[in-house]
Design a protein around this motif. Structure first.
Motif, PDB file in Angstrom:
ATOM      1  N   LEU A  10       8.701  13.038  14.978  1.00 37.07           N
ATOM      2  CA  LEU A  10       7.627  14.233  14.258  1.00 37.07           C
ATOM      3  C   LEU A  10       7.936  15.786  14.327  1.00 37.07           C
ATOM      4  CD1 LEU A  10       3.722  13.225  16.160  1.00 37.07           C
ATOM      5  CD2 LEU A  10       4.677  12.825  13.638  1.00 37.07           C
ATOM      6  N   GLU A  11       9.276  16.069  14.816  1.00 38.29           N
ATOM      7  CA  GLU A  11       9.556  17.139  14.889  1.00 38.29           C
ATOM      8  C   GLU A  11      10.191  17.732  13.444  1.00 38.29           C
ATOM      9  OE1 GLU A  11      10.936  21.438  15.791  1.00 38.29           O
ATOM     10  OE2 GLU A  11       9.385  19.360  16.453  1.00 38.29           O
ATOM     11  N   GLN A  12      10.690  15.850  12.461  1.00 39.05           N
ATOM     12  CA  GLN A  12      11.613  16.294  11.809  1.00 39.05           C
ATOM     13  C   GLN A  12      10.316  16.504   9.970  1.00 39.05           C
ATOM     14  OE1 GLN A  12      13.328  12.631  12.547  1.00 39.05           O
ATOM     15  NE2 GLN A  12      14.623  13.344  11.014  1.00 39.05           N
ATOM     16  N   ALA A  21      -6.123   5.839   6.655  1.00 33.70           N
ATOM     17  CA  ALA A  21      -6.509   8.115   6.372  1.00 33.70           C
ATOM     18  C   ALA A  21      -6.572   8.966   8.223  1.00 33.70           C
ATOM     19  CB  ALA A  21      -7.594   7.623   5.080  1.00 33.70           C
ATOM     20  N   GLU A  22      -7.428   8.196   8.619  1.00 38.21           N
ATOM     21  CA  GLU A  22      -7.327   8.588   9.899  1.00 38.21           C
ATOM     22  C   GLU A  22      -6.724   8.862  10.983  1.00 38.21           C
ATOM     23  OE1 GLU A  22     -10.441   5.610  11.062  1.00 38.21           O
ATOM     24  OE2 GLU A  22     -12.595   7.179  10.195  1.00 38.21           O
ATOM     25  N   TRP A  23      -5.137   7.390  11.017  1.00 39.97           N
ATOM     26  CA  TRP A  23      -4.777   7.302  11.028  1.00 39.97           C
ATOM     27  C   TRP A  23      -3.664   9.106  10.810  1.00 39.97           C
ATOM     28  CZ3 TRP A  23       0.565   6.892   9.887  1.00 39.97           C
ATOM     29  CH2 TRP A  23       1.413   7.059   9.967  1.00 39.97           C
ATOM     30  N   LEU A  24      -3.596   9.026   9.648  1.00 36.29           N
ATOM     31  CA  LEU A  24      -2.768   9.703   9.320  1.00 36.29           C
ATOM     32  C   LEU A  24      -3.340  11.639   9.539  1.00 36.29           C
ATOM     33  CD1 LEU A  24      -0.242  10.821   7.372  1.00 36.29           C
ATOM     34  CD2 LEU A  24      -1.407  10.810   5.073  1.00 36.29           C
ATOM     35  N   GLN A  25      -4.644  11.675   9.637  1.00 42.06           N
ATOM     36  CA  GLN A  25      -5.353  12.160  10.239  1.00 42.06           C
ATOM     37  C   GLN A  25      -4.840  13.158  11.371  1.00 42.06           C
ATOM     38  OE1 GLN A  25      -9.817  11.919   9.817  1.00 42.06           O
ATOM     39  NE2 GLN A  25      -9.659  14.719   8.878  1.00 42.06           N
ATOM     40  N   ARG A  26      -5.122  12.311  12.105  1.00 41.18           N
ATOM     41  CA  ARG A  26      -5.008  12.239  13.914  1.00 41.18           C
ATOM     42  C   ARG A  26      -2.913  12.716  14.131  1.00 41.18           C
ATOM     43  NH1 ARG A  26      -7.280   7.704  14.314  1.00 41.18           N
ATOM     44  NH2 ARG A  26      -5.502   6.456  14.401  1.00 41.18           N
ATOM     45  N   ARG A  27      -2.661  12.348  12.959  1.00 43.94           N
ATOM     46  CA  ARG A  27      -0.323  12.781  12.795  1.00 43.94           C
ATOM     47  C   ARG A  27      -0.297  13.909  12.967  1.00 43.94           C
ATOM     48  NH1 ARG A  27       3.497   8.831  14.047  1.00 43.94           N
ATOM     49  NH2 ARG A  27       5.026   9.424  12.037  1.00 43.94           N
ATOM     50  N   ARG A  58       0.914  -1.068   0.006  1.00 42.10           N
ATOM     51  CA  ARG A  58       0.168  -0.314  -0.248  1.00 42.10           C
ATOM     52  C   ARG A  58       0.628   1.141  -0.116  1.00 42.10           C
ATOM     53  NH1 ARG A  58      -2.920  -0.855   3.777  1.00 42.10           N
ATOM     54  NH2 ARG A  58      -5.136  -2.269   2.650  1.00 42.10           N
ATOM     55  N   TYR A  59       0.319   2.682  -0.579  1.00 41.36           N
ATOM     56  CA  TYR A  59       1.220   3.380  -1.080  1.00 41.36           C
ATOM     57  C   TYR A  59       0.229   4.777  -0.814  1.00 41.36           C
ATOM     58  CZ  TYR A  59       0.304   2.552  -5.572  1.00 41.36           C
ATOM     59  OH  TYR A  59      -0.255   2.388  -6.792  1.00 41.36           O
ATOM     60  N   ILE A  60       0.592   5.954  -1.374  1.00 42.00           N
ATOM     61  CA  ILE A  60       0.083   7.210  -1.578  1.00 42.00           C
ATOM     62  C   ILE A  60       0.500   7.903  -2.332  1.00 42.00           C
ATOM     63  CG2 ILE A  60      -0.455   9.598   0.433  1.00 42.00           C
ATOM     64  CD1 ILE A  60      -0.390   8.283   2.643  1.00 42.00           C
ATOM     65  N   ALA A  92       7.926  15.652   3.530  1.00 40.67           N
ATOM     66  CA  ALA A  92       7.258  16.302   5.496  1.00 40.67           C
ATOM     67  C   ALA A  92       5.717  14.617   5.382  1.00 40.67           C
ATOM     68  CB  ALA A  92       6.203  17.168   5.749  1.00 40.67           C
ATOM     69  N   MET A  93       5.341  14.056   4.457  1.00 43.17           N
ATOM     70  CA  MET A  93       4.234  13.455   4.031  1.00 43.17           C
ATOM     71  C   MET A  93       4.982  12.087   3.711  1.00 43.17           C
ATOM     72  SD  MET A  93       0.950  14.591   4.269  1.00 43.17           S
ATOM     73  CE  MET A  93       0.585  12.973   3.259  1.00 43.17           C
ATOM     74  N   ARG A  94       6.155  11.932   3.854  1.00 42.93           N
ATOM     75  CA  ARG A  94       7.090  10.925   3.516  1.00 42.93           C
ATOM     76  C   ARG A  94       6.446  10.443   5.476  1.00 42.93           C
ATOM     77  NH1 ARG A  94      10.869   9.903  -0.395  1.00 42.93           N
ATOM     78  NH2 ARG A  94      11.806  11.811   0.782  1.00 42.93           N
ATOM     79  N   LEU A  95       7.364  11.767   5.589  1.00 38.19           N
ATOM     80  CA  LEU A  95       7.542  11.587   7.640  1.00 38.19           C
ATOM     81  C   LEU A  95       6.430  10.496   8.556  1.00 38.19           C
ATOM     82  CD1 LEU A  95      10.811  13.669   8.291  1.00 38.19           C
ATOM     83  CD2 LEU A  95      10.838  11.713   7.131  1.00 38.19           C
ATOM     84  N   LEU A  96       5.387  11.511   7.962  1.00 38.21           N
ATOM     85  CA  LEU A  96       4.554  11.515   8.975  1.00 38.21           C
ATOM     86  C   LEU A  96       3.124  10.138   8.503  1.00 38.21           C
ATOM     87  CD1 LEU A  96       2.140  14.456   8.634  1.00 38.21           C
ATOM     88  CD2 LEU A  96       3.064  13.551  10.337  1.00 38.21           C
ATOM     89  N   TYR A  97       3.550   9.489   7.332  1.00 35.83           N
ATOM     90  CA  TYR A  97       3.554   8.442   6.967  1.00 35.83           C
ATOM     91  C   TYR A  97       4.450   7.319   6.311  1.00 35.83           C
ATOM     92  CZ  TYR A  97       0.500   4.301   3.886  1.00 35.83           C
ATOM     93  OH  TYR A  97      -0.066   3.534   3.530  1.00 35.83           O
ATOM     94  N   HIS A  98       4.982   7.229   7.811  1.00 34.45           N
ATOM     95  CA  HIS A  98       6.850   6.479   7.770  1.00 34.45           C
ATOM     96  C   HIS A  98       6.073   4.137   7.591  1.00 34.45           C
ATOM     97  CE1 HIS A  98      10.328   5.058   8.618  1.00 34.45           C
ATOM     98  NE2 HIS A  98      10.852   5.766   8.142  1.00 34.45           N
ATOM     99  N   PRO A  99       6.143   3.885   6.863  1.00 31.30           N
ATOM    100  CA  PRO A  99       5.833   2.859   7.800  1.00 31.30           C
ATOM    101  C   PRO A  99       6.769   2.075   8.711  1.00 31.30           C
ATOM    102  CG  PRO A  99       7.493   2.680   5.836  1.00 31.30           C
ATOM    103  CD  PRO A  99       7.175   3.850   6.688  1.00 31.30           C
ATOM    104  N   LEU A 100       7.417   2.633  10.207  1.00 31.77           N
ATOM    105  CA  LEU A 100       7.432   1.599  11.087  1.00 31.77           C
ATOM    106  C   LEU A 100       6.392   2.551  11.835  1.00 31.77           C
ATOM    107  CD1 LEU A 100      11.316   2.007  11.611  1.00 31.77           C
ATOM    108  CD2 LEU A 100      10.256   0.226  10.386  1.00 31.77           C
ATOM    109  N   ALA A 101       5.895   3.407  11.345  1.00 30.88           N
ATOM    110  CA  ALA A 101       4.848   3.957  12.645  1.00 30.88           C
ATOM    111  C   ALA A 101       3.551   3.062  12.427  1.00 30.88           C
ATOM    112  CB  ALA A 101       5.174   5.699  12.440  1.00 30.88           C
ATOM    113  N   LEU A 102       3.153   3.777  11.018  1.00 28.81           N
ATOM    114  CA  LEU A 102       2.454   2.141  10.632  1.00 28.81           C
ATOM    115  C   LEU A 102       1.887   1.138  11.670  1.00 28.81           C
ATOM    116  CD1 LEU A 102       1.789   3.055   6.791  1.00 28.81           C
ATOM    117  CD2 LEU A 102       0.247   3.800   8.685  1.00 28.81           C
TER     118      LEU A 102
END
Length: 592
Positions: free
Chosen positions: A419-421, A450-456, A359-361, A379-389
């Motif tokens: 998240l600071e990065q 999508a909901e997870w990314l919205q919260r992050r 899966r990807y964006i 920035a989106m790539r760091l937010l949607y990071h596989p390890l965090a997922l």
């Protein structure tokens, strides 16, 4: 639906809210007549039927106009569960699906009924006349897209087409080689600019006619006439010559070491040239023929005159569950070969298997907005990071993806950013609080991400709006979404799957990139087919690097798929896109 069920549900909704069981309710015949929209005489008939079904107990009052007692002795859930069990047991799948779709069915009840329905799916042996028919039933959560080999772009439809049609050659993933199919032999010249194929004799289409070389030529011509989204692959063919009914030659303008991959692809599924293509009644030479295709069901029947080995399953039924939006994946056809030898039965109710792809964006470059800024995409790539997922959502997300190919992802060194990065990159992009729209299909996993990314995003001041879309409406996505969730599942021939992903005009990538970006990809891949395998693999890696390094595509996780199986199932062999090859499945019923 059974009138008794309808009457019971209407009474429950109108005079027993909130629902109470074994508790007498004071009612009059006139009141029930109004609820049931019938005469008082018919009310008494209906109540008698409901008592015979043991749904209610009725104690009539004495005299005209007197109050009576109505007691519900069964709950709505019990009545509907039993009704569904009875319908499915009698083979009335459509009526069962209609029952699940009733407005009174929602929430946990709907989930229980869907689970009950799913238990009745799978493999069955039915006795009809003097012979037993082995039947596979499958449920799907969306309607079938058009089963046209020239323009197919979804994995399940492509898988079905592979069961109804045949190609000149087939690709064997385990050995990395091509095997004869409709062509029993082929030759290529030293410069890879001319190929001759020798066709099997006596191969029949589903309507009875014997296949000839003309059908092969006209199939290719149809790709051009239909402006197939896969035409880029066939652009170097300069001539097709019939050398008889069972020989055909393709001449190419430049060397093509990849040509067999093209002719084994779903797009070159051979169609009969004497019958105009019909999406309602597809005709091929494959192991299954279409017996029925409607809005409710697709029924495939074994083709007795199949040139290969006749399927052991006699019929395959695929039933649609419109707008159910269930949380779990229903009865599917997984690749389970690596978990259990094909000579052994599968005794588990469910099995997990890794899918080739992830899966990807995707970034929508066709829409004006901050997503066109590289810092914002980073920035989106760091937010949607596989390890965090994986850490926060888990589930079917088994390994982080840095490529569509799991073995390439495993070579990456993984460190989860802070998240600071991401916030620092967001500031560099000039983001000023505008709302970013995320498009996703209404599937459990995509909605969850999508909901997870919205919260992050909210944690670093990034505002997301979620947009779910149906039926692959790319125009809707292009106009509204800044980013789009997607999932790619590659077939066994992964090189073909990858190159087709990069250049096929029907997929999300092609639609959402700008013309200059698409042109760059095509220019980079222009000589792909001329290269030996090692060079092709290297070029595909470079294309993935281009998409990743520029954050055109943000990789998520490699997904684990789950499917429910039946302990009587034998003959597990891998088919295309990770599904089981249904033409090789069979049912063992045991000793009598």
């Amino acid at each position: 639906m059974d009138n008794n069920i309808s009457h019971f549900l209407r009474l429950a909704a109108d005079i027993n809210t909130p629902f109470r069981i074994h508790e007498p309710l004071m009612v009059s015949i006139e009141q029930l007549a109004e609820v049931l929209c019938c005469t008082p005489r018919n009310v008494k008939f209906i109540l008698r039927k409901l008592e015979e079904k043991s749904f209610i107990h009725w104690q009539p009052g004495r005299g005209r106009g007197h109050i009576s007692e109505l007691t519900f002795v069964r709950s709505v859930d019990e009545v509907l569960e039993d009704a569904l069990q009875e319908l499915i047991g009698r083979g009335k799948i459509k009526q069962g699906i209609d029952l699940i779709g009733l407005p009174e069915v929602n929430g946990p009840l709907k989930e229980r009924l869907l689970t009950l329905l799913n238990k009745q799916m799978g493999y069955h042996s039915e006795t009809e006349s003097t012979e037993g028919l082995d039947v596979l039933r499958i449920t799907r959560n969306r309607h079938m897209q058009k089963l046209d080999p020239s323009c197919v772009y979804t994995a399940f439809e492509a898988f079905l087409i592979s069961q109804m049609y045949s190609t000149l050659v087939t690709y064997e993933a385990s050995g990395g080689r091509f095997l004869p199919a409709l062509a029993h032999m082929w030759e290529v010249n030293e410069t890879y600019t001319s190929y001759i194929f020798y066709l099997r004799k006596g191969v029949r289409f589903h309507h009875g006619r014997v296949m000839t070389a003309r059908d092969v030529k006209e199939t290719l011509q149809r790709l051009k006439d239909q402006n197939s989204p896969a035409l880029w692959h066939f652009r170097h063919i300069t001539g097709v010559e019939l050398l008889g009914d069972h020989r055909i030659r393709f001449d190419l303008s430049s060397p093509n070491r990849f040509f067999l991959h093209l002719l084994s692809s779903i797009y070159m599924s051979i169609l009969p040239c004497d019958v105009e293509f019909s999406a309602e009644k597809p005709l091929g030479t494959g192991p299954y023929r279409v017996m029925n295709l409607s809005d409710d069901v697709l029924v495939l029947a074994a083709f007795d005159d199949y040139y290969g080995i006749r399927p052991l399953l006699d019929r395959v039924e695929i039933w649609y569950l419109p707008d159910q939006r269930v949380s779990e994946r229903h009865y599917q056809l997984p690749d389970v070969e690596e978990f259990r030898p094909s000579s052994e039965p599968c005794t588990n109710n469910s099995i997990d298997y890794p899918a080739l792809g992830c899966r990807y964006i995707l970034t929508n470059f066709r829409k004006k907005g901050i997503q066109n800024n590289l810092h914002f995409r980073q920035a989106m790539r760091l937010l949607y990071h596989p390890l965090a997922l994986i850490r926060e959502l888990g589930g079917n997300r088994i390994t982080p993806a840095d490529s569509f190919l799991p073995w390439r992802s495993r070579k990456s060194t993984w460190v989860e950013p802070s998240l600071e990065q991401a916030k620092q990159l967001l500031d560099l992009s000039g983001y000023s609080g505008e709302v970013i729209t995320l498009g996703y299909l209404p599937k459990k996993d995509e909605r969850e991400e999508a909901e997870w990314l919205q919260r992050r995003g909210a944690g670093i001041g990034l505002q997301f709006r979620l947009l779910d879309y149906k039926d692959y409406n790319l125009k809707e996505i292009m106009c509204q979404a800044n980013f789009v969730f997607a999932e790619e599942v590659l077939e066994d021939d992964w090189q073909w799957g990858m190159i087709n992903y990069f250049v096929n005009k029907s997929n999300h990538l092609h639609v959402l990139l700008e013309d200059s970006q698409r042109d760059r990809i095509e220019q980079e891949l222009a000589h792909f087919a001329e290269l030996p395998e090692e060079g092709r693999c290297r070029l595909l890696e470079q294309m993935e690097d281009l998409l990743r390094d520029n954050a055109w595509l943000l990789y998520g996780c490699h997904m684990n798929k789950r499917a429910q199986l039946n302990q009587s199932l034998f003959g597990l062999h891998t088919g295309s896109f990770g599904f089981l090859d249904i033409s090789r499945l069979w049912i063992k019923t045991g000793f009598q």
